[in-house]
Design a protein around this motif. Structure first.
Motif, PDB file in Angstrom:
ATOM      1  N   ALA A  45       0.839  -1.199   0.000  1.00  0.00           N
ATOM      2  CA  ALA A  45       0.000   0.000   0.000  1.00  0.00           C
ATOM      3  C   ALA A  45       0.872   1.247   0.000  1.00  0.00           C
ATOM      4  O   ALA A  45       1.892   1.307   0.701  1.00  0.00           O
ATOM      5  CB  ALA A  45      -0.922   0.007   1.213  1.00  0.00           C
ATOM      6  N   SER A  46       0.473   2.216  -0.824  1.00  0.00           N
ATOM      7  CA  SER A  46       1.151   3.506  -0.786  1.00  0.00           C
ATOM      8  C   SER A  46       0.652   4.287   0.426  1.00  0.00           C
ATOM      9  O   SER A  46      -0.341   3.924   1.059  1.00  0.00           O
ATOM     10  CB  SER A  46       0.890   4.286  -2.070  1.00  0.00           C
ATOM     11  OG  SER A  46      -0.493   4.559  -2.215  1.00  0.00           O
TER      12      SER A  46
ATOM     13  N   ALA B 240      -0.665   7.843   2.217  1.00  0.00           N
ATOM     14  CA  ALA B 240      -1.340   9.115   1.942  1.00  0.00           C
ATOM     15  C   ALA B 240      -0.428  10.286   2.302  1.00  0.00           C
ATOM     16  O   ALA B 240       0.347  10.224   3.260  1.00  0.00           O
ATOM     17  CB  ALA B 240      -2.646   9.194   2.724  1.00  0.00           C
TER      18      ALA B 240
ATOM     19  N   GLU C 267      -2.372  -1.260 -10.046  1.00  0.00           N
ATOM     20  CA  GLU C 267      -3.049  -0.562  -8.972  1.00  0.00           C
ATOM     21  C   GLU C 267      -4.438  -1.149  -8.834  1.00  0.00           C
ATOM     22  O   GLU C 267      -5.204  -1.186  -9.787  1.00  0.00           O
ATOM     23  CB  GLU C 267      -3.102   0.940  -9.319  1.00  0.00           C
ATOM     24  CG  GLU C 267      -3.410   1.828  -8.135  1.00  0.00           C
ATOM     25  CD  GLU C 267      -4.843   2.293  -8.135  1.00  0.00           C
ATOM     26  OE1 GLU C 267      -5.706   1.455  -7.839  1.00  0.00           O
ATOM     27  OE2 GLU C 267      -5.091   3.463  -8.419  1.00  0.00           O
TER      28      GLU C 267
ATOM     29  N   HIS D 266      -7.140  -0.378  -7.012  1.00  0.00           N
ATOM     30  CA  HIS D 266      -8.363   0.416  -6.866  1.00  0.00           C
ATOM     31  C   HIS D 266      -9.067   0.554  -8.216  1.00  0.00           C
ATOM     32  O   HIS D 266     -10.294   0.569  -8.276  1.00  0.00           O
ATOM     33  CB  HIS D 266      -8.030   1.799  -6.291  1.00  0.00           C
ATOM     34  CG  HIS D 266      -7.681   1.762  -4.838  1.00  0.00           C
ATOM     35  ND1 HIS D 266      -8.460   2.324  -3.854  1.00  0.00           N
ATOM     36  CD2 HIS D 266      -6.619   1.210  -4.191  1.00  0.00           C
ATOM     37  CE1 HIS D 266      -7.897   2.125  -2.668  1.00  0.00           C
ATOM     38  NE2 HIS D 266      -6.784   1.454  -2.855  1.00  0.00           N
ATOM     39  N   THR D 267      -8.284   0.654  -9.282  1.00  0.00           N
ATOM     40  CA  THR D 267      -8.853   0.757 -10.629  1.00  0.00           C
ATOM     41  C   THR D 267      -8.612  -0.498 -11.452  1.00  0.00           C
ATOM     42  O   THR D 267      -9.267  -0.724 -12.463  1.00  0.00           O
ATOM     43  CB  THR D 267      -8.241   1.948 -11.381  1.00  0.00           C
ATOM     44  OG1 THR D 267      -6.820   1.744 -11.518  1.00  0.00           O
ATOM     45  CG2 THR D 267      -8.493   3.251 -10.631  1.00  0.00           C
TER      46      THR D 267
ATOM     47  N   ILE E  59      -4.427  10.772  -7.905  1.00  0.00           N
ATOM     48  CA  ILE E  59      -5.108   9.686  -7.194  1.00  0.00           C
ATOM     49  C   ILE E  59      -4.542   8.329  -7.584  1.00  0.00           C
ATOM     50  O   ILE E  59      -4.758   7.324  -6.905  1.00  0.00           O
ATOM     51  CB  ILE E  59      -6.620   9.720  -7.455  1.00  0.00           C
ATOM     52  CG1 ILE E  59      -6.912   9.594  -8.956  1.00  0.00           C
ATOM     53  CG2 ILE E  59      -7.241  10.974  -6.869  1.00  0.00           C
ATOM     54  CD1 ILE E  59      -8.385   9.425  -9.269  1.00  0.00           C
ATOM     55  N   GLY E  60      -3.830   8.244  -8.721  1.00  0.00           N
ATOM     56  CA  GLY E  60      -3.258   6.979  -9.178  1.00  0.00           C
ATOM     57  C   GLY E  60      -1.928   7.186  -9.867  1.00  0.00           C
ATOM     58  O   GLY E  60      -1.621   8.289 -10.332  1.00  0.00           O
TER      59      GLY E  60
ATOM     60  N   THR F 273       0.723   8.979  -4.972  1.00  0.00           N
ATOM     61  CA  THR F 273      -0.709   9.027  -4.708  1.00  0.00           C
ATOM     62  C   THR F 273      -1.029   9.899  -3.506  1.00  0.00           C
ATOM     63  O   THR F 273      -0.349   9.851  -2.484  1.00  0.00           O
ATOM     64  CB  THR F 273      -1.264   7.617  -4.471  1.00  0.00           C
ATOM     65  OG1 THR F 273      -0.566   7.005  -3.388  1.00  0.00           O
ATOM     66  CG2 THR F 273      -1.072   6.749  -5.713  1.00  0.00           C
TER      67      THR F 273
ATOM     68  N   ARG G 187      -3.202   3.829  -1.533  1.00  0.00           N
ATOM     69  CA  ARG G 187      -3.698   2.996  -2.628  1.00  0.00           C
ATOM     70  C   ARG G 187      -3.040   1.627  -2.532  1.00  0.00           C
ATOM     71  O   ARG G 187      -1.882   1.495  -2.106  1.00  0.00           O
ATOM     72  CB  ARG G 187      -3.382   3.616  -3.993  1.00  0.00           C
ATOM     73  CG  ARG G 187      -3.794   5.049  -4.133  1.00  0.00           C
ATOM     74  CD  ARG G 187      -5.292   5.227  -4.229  1.00  0.00           C
ATOM     75  NE  ARG G 187      -5.784   4.975  -5.577  1.00  0.00           N
ATOM     76  CZ  ARG G 187      -7.024   5.234  -5.955  1.00  0.00           C
ATOM     77  NH1 ARG G 187      -7.898   5.714  -5.096  1.00  0.00           N
ATOM     78  NH2 ARG G 187      -7.417   4.983  -7.188  1.00  0.00           N
ATOM     79  N   LEU G 188      -3.781   0.605  -2.973  1.00  0.00           N
ATOM     80  CA  LEU G 188      -3.274  -0.769  -2.904  1.00  0.00           C
ATOM     81  C   LEU G 188      -2.694  -1.174  -4.246  1.00  0.00           C
ATOM     82  O   LEU G 188      -3.322  -1.006  -5.294  1.00  0.00           O
ATOM     83  CB  LEU G 188      -4.397  -1.725  -2.516  1.00  0.00           C
ATOM     84  CG  LEU G 188      -4.001  -3.193  -2.340  1.00  0.00           C
ATOM     85  CD1 LEU G 188      -3.001  -3.354  -1.195  1.00  0.00           C
ATOM     86  CD2 LEU G 188      -5.234  -4.055  -2.089  1.00  0.00           C
ATOM     87  N   PHE G 189      -1.483  -1.741  -4.208  1.00  0.00           N
ATOM     88  CA  PHE G 189      -0.789  -2.208  -5.406  1.00  0.00           C
ATOM     89  C   PHE G 189      -0.493  -3.698  -5.267  1.00  0.00           C
ATOM     90  O   PHE G 189      -0.362  -4.222  -4.157  1.00  0.00           O
ATOM     91  CB  PHE G 189       0.531  -1.449  -5.597  1.00  0.00           C
ATOM     92  CG  PHE G 189       0.356   0.019  -5.871  1.00  0.00           C
ATOM     93  CD1 PHE G 189       0.337   0.505  -7.161  1.00  0.00           C
ATOM     94  CD2 PHE G 189       0.204   0.914  -4.821  1.00  0.00           C
ATOM     95  CE1 PHE G 189       0.175   1.853  -7.411  1.00  0.00           C
ATOM     96  CE2 PHE G 189       0.045   2.268  -5.053  1.00  0.00           C
ATOM     97  CZ  PHE G 189       0.029   2.742  -6.351  1.00  0.00           C
TER      98      PHE G 189
END
Length: 292
Positions: free
Chosen positions: A66-67, A69, A155, A157-158, A182-183, A201, A205-207
């Motif tokens: 995870a990145s 914030a 990534e 999330h998308t 955001i990405g 990001t 975000r989850l990678f």
């Protein structure tokens, strides 16, 4: 054809073919070149596993990371590498990067204790400003310590894949890498285990990273952990690959035969792997199929 379940099986076969033990012997203890043979087998194992993104060499399951914030704050003073924030900040910003919004010069944070307003940078601050709004961000992520080759990132999330490019190209495109989004769109490995992303990001975000895994050296004791990654029916490829180095040590002239054997075994290994990816044909809309 012999079936090789373990590194010990391969070692015995290698020393037999090299003439260091007799064909009926299974004890490698007194073989002249047993240490070199083990080193060459390990080298063969890692080299073949790294050659391409073999399905059997991939990390299972892939690694998720995870990145972090971004965090905003206000700087009241900067003296040398010491930054004083206007309020205490949690969690710790150590290991992240910092810039004053008015200058966007990225500095690495050397130390910061959670709940403290004192931040120490890794280098003396060289900008003109000494106070104002600031940003802490993280554009580098430690992915895994067992990456051998062929890493891919996406990534989650998308579900988008983003392109892994050479570090030199990344630095040329994004010399400061202070842009946020955001990405992420691009990534570059700066060590064998750490990736830098652009843009970094704004939120967590989850990678997911898939790669060919680097295993520990074979133990050559026949235990359950003494198992090469190669498919069982193709593990004999490790023996001629190791013989490439062992035979010259012995001034043995059979290299031409060994090279032909390696080429044949590689072809068989590749042929089997290809069958797991069915070829697809894309036909454009309106295009006729099989028309004359």
């Amino acid at each position: 054809m012999a079936i090789f379940d373990t590194g010990k099986d391969l070692l015995v076969h290698l020393l037999r073919r090299a003439g260091d033990i007799i064909p009926s012997d299974t004890d490698t203890t007194n073989a002249n070149r047993v240490i070199d043979a083990k080193l060459y087998l390990d080298d063969a194992h890692w080299t073949i596993c790294a050659m391409r993104n073999w399905r059997w060499a991939r990390k299972d399951p892939p690694v998720q990371i995870a990145s972090t914030a971004k965090v905003t704050a206000t700087v009241s003073a900067i003296a040398g590498s010491a930054v004083t924030l206007s309020a205490n900040l949690s969690p710790s910003m150590a290991g992240r990067k910092f810039y004053l919004d008015g200058e966007a010069i990225p500095f690495r944070v050397s130390t910061h204790t959670a709940g403290s307003s004192a931040v120490v940078l890794a280098a003396t601050y060289t900008g003109d400003l000494t106070s104002g709004a600031c940003t802490f961000f993280q554009d580098e992520m430690t992915v895994a310590t067992d990456i051998l080759s062929h890493p891919t990132l996406r990534e989650l999330h998308t579900g988008d894949w983003f392109e892994v490019i050479p570090e030199a190209e990344f630095r040329r495109l994004y010399p400061r890498n202070v842009n946020e989004s955001i990405g992420a769109r691009h990534g570059a490995f700066i060590t064998s285990s750490k990736v830098v992303i652009h843009p970094w990001t704004t939120g967590a975000r989850l990678f997911e990273c898939s790669y060919n895994v680097r295993t520990d050296p074979l133990t050559f004791d026949g235990a359950a952990t003494d198992t090469p990654l190669l498919p069982r029916e193709r593990r004999q490829l490790l023996v001629p690959w190791a013989l490439r180095k062992l035979l010259p040590d012995k001034r043995d002239g059979r290299l031409e035969v060994i090279e032909r054997e390696i080429a044949n075994e590689l072809q068989l290994l590749s042929g089997a792997d290809i069958t797991f990816a069915k070829p697809r044909t894309y036909v454009r809309r309106g295009q006729a199929i099989g028309s004359r």
